[in-house]
Design a protein around this motif. Structure first.
Motif: not given
Length: 191
Positions: A153, A138, A121-123, A118-119, A125-127, A98, A142
């Motif tokens: 967390e 996205h 960062r995850e997108f 978080a939404f 990293a994982r896409n 990011c 979201t």
């Protein structure tokens, strides 16, 4: 305050020095900074990667002479990162961070309300293989979930504490919250 100094509690019980002479239970009773835990892991030859929670578990096991939980695999170094110019058709590469390049693009495409949550960062990293236009879609999809309060967390202990403190003390200042945090982390934990 020096993070490595023993800190007395209101009950008079001092925090023990962080050494290989502790038991796992005693390690878990007290708050330790990641720097302190990393230093102990280095002296004991315990793998240091994986975050504070994983490191604490490995150290507690090592101190008690138990088999160590597996250390997570080291992250692969990020591949080539995107450079400007980028647009909606730009494909997200494997290992993209990011970055400021992405931040500038998303600020322009989404507006000043954009931030890496978080939404997103995850997108990212994982896409890998998806486009920046997909990431913008996205983001918008979201927002209802992002607006809902979520529990912080466990590894973000300071944030959890100060959030709860401010709910209990709405007129409290940041300095007061920080002082309360320092007093809280000097106390033994009930585990």
């Amino acid at each position: 305050m020096n993070e490595n100094q023993n800190t007395s509690t209101t009950a008079g019980e001092p925090r023990p020095p962080l050494t290989a002479g502790l038991t796992g239970a005693e390690l878990l009773r007290w708050y330790w900074t990641l720097d302190e835990l990393t230093g102990l892991a280095r002296t004991m030859g315990v793998a240091r990667q994986g975050g504070k929670t994983a490191l604490t578990s490995r150290l507690a096991a090592a101190l008690d002479g138990l088999p160590l939980p597996a250390a997570p695999p080291r992250r692969r170094p990020a591949g080539a990162q995107l450079t400007e110019p980028v647009d909606g058709t730009t494909v997200i590469p494997e290992g993209q961070r990011c970055s400021q390049v992405l931040r500038r693009y998303f600020l322009e495409a989404i507006g000043p309300g954009f931030h890496f949550d978080a939404f997103m960062r995850e997108f990212i990293a994982r896409n890998p293989g998806r486009t920046l236009a997909d990431a913008v879609a996205h983001w918008h999809a979201t927002r209802p979930d992002a607006a809902r309060p979520r529990e912080i967390e466990e590894q973000f202990e300071y944030n959890r504490f100060t959030s709860a403190w401010h709910r209990r003390n709405p007129a409290g200042t940041r300095a007061q919250a920080r002082a309360a945090w320092h007093a809280h982390r000097a106390l033994p934990r009930d585990r």
